[in-house]
Design a protein around this motif. Structure first.
Motif, PDB file in Angstrom:
ATOM      1  N   ILE A  51     -31.443   6.549 -73.911  1.00 64.50           N
ATOM      2  CA  ILE A  51     -30.668   6.203 -75.104  1.00 64.50           C
ATOM      3  C   ILE A  51     -29.558   7.215 -75.303  1.00 64.50           C
ATOM      4  N   PHE A  52     -29.926   8.468 -75.152  1.00 62.50           N
ATOM      5  CA  PHE A  52     -28.932   9.515 -75.344  1.00 62.50           C
ATOM      6  C   PHE A  52     -27.798   9.410 -74.322  1.00 62.50           C
ATOM      7  N   SER A  53     -28.152   9.076 -73.093  1.00 64.27           N
ATOM      8  CA  SER A  53     -27.125   8.930 -72.055  1.00 64.27           C
ATOM      9  C   SER A  53     -26.099   7.881 -72.453  1.00 64.27           C
ATOM     10  N   VAL A  54     -26.601   6.756 -72.948  1.00 61.71           N
ATOM     11  CA  VAL A  54     -25.692   5.682 -73.339  1.00 61.71           C
ATOM     12  C   VAL A  54     -24.794   6.139 -74.483  1.00 61.71           C
ATOM     13  N   LEU A  55     -25.398   6.812 -75.464  1.00 64.42           N
ATOM     14  CA  LEU A  55     -24.617   7.290 -76.616  1.00 64.42           C
ATOM     15  C   LEU A  55     -23.526   8.263 -76.176  1.00 64.42           C
ATOM     16  N   LEU A  56     -23.881   9.094 -75.209  1.00 59.18           N
ATOM     17  CA  LEU A  56     -22.918  10.067 -74.727  1.00 59.18           C
ATOM     18  C   LEU A  56     -21.746   9.363 -74.055  1.00 59.18           C
ATOM     19  N   PHE A  57     -22.058   8.338 -73.269  1.00 62.13           N
ATOM     20  CA  PHE A  57     -20.980   7.598 -72.620  1.00 62.13           C
ATOM     21  C   PHE A  57     -20.099   6.927 -73.665  1.00 62.13           C
ATOM     22  N   GLN A  58     -20.747   6.408 -74.708  1.00 62.20           N
ATOM     23  CA  GLN A  58     -19.969   5.757 -75.770  1.00 62.20           C
ATOM     24  C   GLN A  58     -18.998   6.744 -76.416  1.00 62.20           C
ATOM     25  N   ASP A  59     -19.472   7.973 -76.632  1.00 64.79           N
ATOM     26  CA  ASP A  59     -18.589   8.987 -77.208  1.00 64.79           C
ATOM     27  C   ASP A  59     -17.400   9.246 -76.300  1.00 64.79           C
ATOM     28  N   LEU A  60     -17.675   9.251 -74.992  1.00 64.14           N
ATOM     29  CA  LEU A  60     -16.588   9.414 -74.028  1.00 64.14           C
ATOM     30  C   LEU A  60     -15.652   8.226 -74.077  1.00 64.14           C
ATOM     31  N   ALA A  61     -16.247   7.031 -74.254  1.00 62.95           N
ATOM     32  CA  ALA A  61     -15.454   5.810 -74.206  1.00 62.95           C
ATOM     33  C   ALA A  61     -14.497   5.714 -75.382  1.00 62.95           C
ATOM     34  N   VAL A  62     -14.815   6.418 -76.476  1.00 59.80           N
ATOM     35  CA  VAL A  62     -13.947   6.359 -77.651  1.00 59.80           C
ATOM     36  C   VAL A  62     -12.520   6.797 -77.302  1.00 59.80           C
ATOM     37  N   ILE A  63     -12.430   7.757 -76.372  1.00 59.92           N
ATOM     38  CA  ILE A  63     -11.100   8.296 -76.052  1.00 59.92           C
ATOM     39  C   ILE A  63     -10.181   7.218 -75.452  1.00 59.92           C
ATOM     40  N   PRO A  64     -10.590   6.539 -74.360  1.00 63.17           N
ATOM     41  CA  PRO A  64      -9.735   5.454 -73.859  1.00 63.17           C
ATOM     42  C   PRO A  64      -9.557   4.307 -74.863  1.00 63.17           C
ATOM     43  N   PRO A 117     -27.608   8.143 -65.200  1.00 63.69           N
ATOM     44  CA  PRO A 117     -27.840   7.311 -66.384  1.00 63.69           C
ATOM     45  C   PRO A 117     -26.643   7.282 -67.325  1.00 63.69           C
ATOM     46  N   ILE A 118     -25.929   8.409 -67.467  1.00 53.24           N
ATOM     47  CA  ILE A 118     -24.803   8.414 -68.405  1.00 53.24           C
ATOM     48  C   ILE A 118     -23.753   7.407 -67.956  1.00 53.24           C
ATOM     49  N   VAL A 119     -23.303   7.566 -66.724  1.00 50.21           N
ATOM     50  CA  VAL A 119     -22.224   6.699 -66.250  1.00 50.21           C
ATOM     51  C   VAL A 119     -22.754   5.286 -65.980  1.00 50.21           C
ATOM     52  N   GLY A 120     -23.929   5.219 -65.368  1.00 47.88           N
ATOM     53  CA  GLY A 120     -24.483   3.920 -65.001  1.00 47.88           C
ATOM     54  C   GLY A 120     -24.883   3.098 -66.201  1.00 47.88           C
ATOM     55  N   MET A 121     -25.886   3.561 -66.911  1.00 48.90           N
ATOM     56  CA  MET A 121     -26.374   2.811 -68.069  1.00 48.90           C
ATOM     57  C   MET A 121     -25.286   2.673 -69.122  1.00 48.90           C
ATOM     58  N   GLY A 122     -24.651   3.813 -69.440  1.00 46.78           N
ATOM     59  CA  GLY A 122     -23.614   3.791 -70.467  1.00 46.78           C
ATOM     60  C   GLY A 122     -22.487   2.855 -70.082  1.00 46.78           C
ATOM     61  N   PHE A 164     -19.719  18.975 -78.511  1.00 49.24           N
ATOM     62  CA  PHE A 164     -20.835  18.731 -77.595  1.00 49.24           C
ATOM     63  C   PHE A 164     -20.696  19.627 -76.367  1.00 49.24           C
ATOM     64  N   LEU A 165     -19.478  19.671 -75.830  1.00 46.61           N
ATOM     65  CA  LEU A 165     -19.215  20.515 -74.665  1.00 46.61           C
ATOM     66  C   LEU A 165     -19.521  21.975 -74.983  1.00 46.61           C
ATOM     67  N   ALA A 166     -19.053  22.422 -76.156  1.00 46.61           N
ATOM     68  CA  ALA A 166     -19.313  23.808 -76.565  1.00 46.61           C
ATOM     69  C   ALA A 166     -20.812  24.058 -76.655  1.00 46.61           C
ATOM     70  N   GLY A 167     -21.512  23.076 -77.195  1.00 51.86           N
ATOM     71  CA  GLY A 167     -22.968  23.198 -77.314  1.00 51.86           C
ATOM     72  C   GLY A 167     -23.614  23.357 -75.957  1.00 51.86           C
ATOM     73  N   VAL A 168     -23.192  22.532 -75.014  1.00 53.21           N
ATOM     74  CA  VAL A 168     -23.769  22.598 -73.668  1.00 53.21           C
ATOM     75  C   VAL A 168     -23.514  23.971 -73.049  1.00 53.21           C
ATOM     76  N   VAL A 169     -22.284  24.466 -73.231  1.00 48.82           N
ATOM     77  CA  VAL A 169     -21.946  25.769 -72.652  1.00 48.82           C
ATOM     78  C   VAL A 169     -22.813  26.867 -73.266  1.00 48.82           C
ATOM     79  N   LEU A 170     -23.112  26.720 -74.567  1.00 52.36           N
ATOM     80  CA  LEU A 170     -23.887  27.753 -75.267  1.00 52.36           C
ATOM     81  C   LEU A 170     -25.395  27.560 -75.123  1.00 52.36           C
TER      82      LEU A 170
END
Lengths: 203, 619
Positions: free
Chosen positions: B146-159, B84-89, B255-261
């Motif tokens: 919804i969250f998956s899409v938002l996460l992809f958007q956060d990733l997309a900010v970098i490029p 869902p993250i990569v696909g939907m996002g 977010f990454l730190a959160g996931v790790v913790l």
């Protein structure tokens, strides 16, 4: 030599002279396993695997119990419900009990005369035990008329109790040693109606 | 200093007034903040100064929010969500960029149209997540999409950040390159940049995975609470700085730190420590969004801005609903998915700012666009509410009960407070029965050992409301209290009853007096911790003495019933005697024991004797 399993179901043993007498007469015999269900499972958590294994290891399965409301004490119903699993006791692949002898040993309050149409209980012992007869057939076992001790409400005199206990012991020994004429016994009203007629003298 | 405090006071008081009113009107807190912003902003009472500065600072709330979101997502869960993250996002961002860019192409050259397209394809993480949380929709299937899409958007900010400077066509007005505070990665050659970036991500990963536990344990041992808060804040701020330095999105880093913790036993403690800061910062962020609405410009170009807003919402909605169809979402999920994400996001403010400084877009284009984004963000919670009104409440509940498989993701239904000897056995039993309780214990050493054996145990002061909240008390069905200390139990229960009236509570009490103390605060499911084993030992004793096992079992059950039946009467008497107050507690306990034993003796086991003594019906 056959191995005999006695599954005993009595919730208040101290009240029953006759059942204690029957028990004492048989439980110490060689080749006999005595399994007190209420003592083993006071909380009714029946160990299915253990019970199935016991059945598999024996050739004759006896249920000894007092007749309560024309039926069994509740733990025996629980036992039947849980232990006789599909695929083990019945069904196309359920052959674990095949050809074993299944015998009820019943004690009851009413006289023999009360267990008939014009009697107090209207139904005969044969009719009352018909569900277990049906169960026996479904599980491919051999049904025998029940070993029956009646007239408890009258209060059996001590000598009578001793005689019944001796009959019980004789029957079990005969079952164990293969000395019981099974075909003949199937014809009688109760297994212990005429023991001399069904137990051979060739022992 | 005074000025700062005054500003702070205005923000806080505006929030304190507007949010409760908005909530009462059923509008949700986000709208409350936005309205507060408009009221205190330059077009309301004009009470605040540099809105943009404030907005910039409080964007950090978004970073904290993503840290918290990460804490609730385990790596395994994230991996499960990769499609869902990569696909939907992916589909959402690319399609939205193309369509919005295509529309912009009618009016603008392609470079500018492309910039507008990608920037407007992003949605508002802050508003959506806040609203979803408030409505309890985070753990529903649509919430996850919804969250998956938002996460992809956060990733997309970098490029996107990398892309924007390439689109520059205008002469750059001023070079306010976002300068790094202590280290400028841009001065390094390309390959080194990548290495440093990867290194930074690894640092975050290893720190979270291996470094955090001993550090937090050491801090927890000091039992000074604010130090733990300080450490938690330092963690988030530090990671943000690191990420900014290497040119990554700080939100993504935390977010990454959160996931790790997420697997750490300190997860709930971290959550409850960061939560208030995040809430406050986000609140002020929303206020500043409200305050930044330029009504002068809006009234001047009202038609243009309304048109842009409408087009923005409409086309994003179309793309989203198509995405929902492509991924075969259920009917009710589709509509909520589409309506939630159909707005501009706070990243648009940042990115438009960048296009200005990089010379991609002229001010005359940026201003109406920013206004349109702000309006769409303002409308988002409103649309959400309208959608909710249109659909019955039932829909959500159906949605929640939809997926029995994904229990992991959803909040645990049982909170087990206290993990001593008693709690351990209850915990073992529940876990064996397929119930996975959230276990809370205030002994850090205890927690450490238990986690080694695979229990989900979290460290924290059990009687703190925020820890209860973080443990999911809001959604939990049941709270099991197993602590030995009756006063701590009482404190916890009083707190839980007050704030979570629907939470069922069952409690262990160490003795009879504790039972009374619990009955005082209206608990009715109480077990005395040694009573059960006393009875079992009693049963063993009878059996050993030759009593029939079934008889002994029934006597035990009958005695238990007798004891429980006496409890309310003895309790009443205890409290009445207490009022009289003329004998000491110790004396009274002796008296009660005597009375108790007398009652026991008189009880007898009639039931045992009467059972199964059939009589002839003829007599």
């Amino acid at each position: 030599m056959n191995k005999v399993l006695i599954n005993f179901a009595h919730p208040a043993k101290s009240h029953s002279k006759i059942n204690n007498a029957l028990r004492k007469s048989a439980e110490q015999l060689d080749g006999v396993t005595f399994n007190d269900l209420y003592a083993s499972y006071p909380d009714f958590m029946i160990d299915i695997k253990r019970e199935q294994k016991l059945c598999e290891e024996h050739d004759v399965i006896i249920f000894q119990y007092p007749l309560y409301w024309y039926s069994t004490p509740s733990i025996m119903k629980e036992w039947l419900d849980l232990v006789l699993e599909h695929g083990w006791a019945y069904g196309s692949s359920g052959n674990a009990l095949e050809n074993k002898l299944f015998i009820l040993a019943i004690t009851a309050g009413g006289d023999d005369s009360s267990y008939k149409r014009d009697g107090f209980n209207y139904f005969s012992i044969k009719e009352i035990t018909s569900p277990y007869c049906a169960m026996t057939k479904l599980c491919k076992m051999q049904w025998m008329p029940p070993f029956t001790v009646l007239g408890m409400h009258r209060g059996l005199p001590e000598e009578q109790i001793i005689l019944h206990a001796e009959d019980y012991r004789r029957t079990i020994i005969a079952l164990r040693d293969g000395a019981l004429d099974i075909e003949k016994a199937k014809e009688s009203k109760y297994l212990n109606s005429d023991l001399d007629a069904v137990i051979g003298r060739f022992e | 200093m005074e000025f700062f405090l005054l500003q702070l006071f205005i923000f806080l008081i505006a929030a304190a007034i507007a949010v409760p009113i908005a909530k009462r009107l059923g509008l949700g807190s986000v709208l409350g903040y936005l309205i507060a912003g408009i009221i205190i902003g330059p077009f309301g009472f004009s009470l605040i100064g540099d809105v943009e500065q404030v907005m910039h600072f409080t964007e950090f709330g978004v970073v904290m929010m993503l840290f918290l979101v990460g804490l609730e997502l385990k790596p395994s869960m994230l991996w499960k969500m990769r499609t869902p993250i990569v696909g939907m996002g992916g589909i959402q961002v690319i399609l939205s960029s193309i369509i919005i860019g295509g529309i912009a192409l009618i009016f603008l050259p392609w470079q500018q149209a492309l910039a507008v397209g990608v920037i407007l394809s992003l949605s508002s993480t802050a508003i959506i997540l806040q609203t979803l949380k408030e409505k309890g929709l985070m753990n529903t299937p649509s919430g996850r999409s919804i969250f998956s899409v938002l996460l992809f958007q956060d990733l997309a900010v970098i490029p996107i950040l990398a892309l924007l400077p390439l689109l520059a066509t205008l002469t750059i007005s001023e070079t306010t390159h976002s300068e790094a505070a202590f280290f400028d990665i841009a001065s390094l050659p390309g390959y080194l940049q990548i290495i440093v970036t990867l290194l930074a991500v690894f640092i975050v990963f290893f720190l979270g995975k291996f470094g955090s536990r001993p550090i937090f344990r050491a801090i927890a041992k000091t039992k000074v609470r604010e130090i733990f808060v300080a450490a938690a804040l330092a963690l988030v701020v530090g990671i943000s700085l690191l990420m900014t330095a290497v040119g990554l999105s700080p939100a993504l880093g935390t977010f990454l730190a959160g996931v790790v913790l997420a697997d750490s036993e300190y997860r709930h403690e971290l959550e409850s420590d960061i939560e208030p800061f995040k809430g406050l910062l986000l609140g002020i962020f929303f206020i500043s969004v409200g305050a930044s609405l330029n009504f002068l410009l809006i009234s001047e170009k009202i038609i243009l801005i309304v048109a842009i807003t409408a087009v923005l919402i409409l086309f994003k909605w179309i793309v989203l609903i198509s995405t929902a169809f492509i991924f075969k979402m259920k009917k009710n999920e589709r509509s909520i998915f589409a309506i939630s994400l159909a707005q501009g996001g706070e990243f648009a403010f940042v990115l438009f700012q960048l296009t200005r400084t990089d010379g991609v877009l002229p001010n005359s284009i940026i201003e109406p666009l920013i206004s349109a984004v702000a309006i769409s963000m303002f409308l988002a919670p409103l649309l959400f509410n309208l959608h909710e009104k249109a659909n019955t409440r039932k829909n959500y509940e159906e949605q929640v009960s939809d997926e029995p498989d994904e229990i992991e993701m959803r909040k645990h239904k049982v909170i087990l407070a206290g993990f001593g000897r008693l709690g351990t056995d209850i915990g073992r039993f529940l876990i064996a029965s397929g119930v996975k309780p959230v276990i809370l214990d205030n002994d850090a050493a205890n927690v450490e050992v238990l986690r080694k054996y695979g229990f989900k145990v979290y460290y924290g002061d059990i009687t703190r409301l925020d820890l209860l909240e973080a443990a999911g008390a809001n959604e939990a069905e049941l709270l099991i209290v197993t602590m030995g200390d009756i006063e701590i139990s009482r404190k916890l229960i009083t707190l839980a009853k007050k704030h979570y009236p629907n939470l069922k509570i069952i409690v262990n009490a160490s003795d009879r007096l504790s039972v009374y103390k619990l009955m005082d605060i209206g608990v009715d499911k109480i077990r005395r911790e040694s009573f059960g084993s006393a009875l079992e030992l009693g049963r063993d004793a009878l059996k050993t003495l030759g009593v029939d096992p079934y008889g002994a079992y029934r006597m035990m059950r009958i005695f238990r019933k007798h004891d429980e039946a006496m409890m309310p009467e003895l309790y009443k008497q205890f409290r009445e005697d207490e009022k009289e107050g003329y004998i000491s507690l110790y004396q009274r306990q002796m008296l009660y024991l005597e009375e108790l034993i007398q009652l026991d003796i008189n009880m007898g086991f009639d039931d045992v004797d009467k059972a199964w003594t059939a009589k002839s019906p003829q007599k």
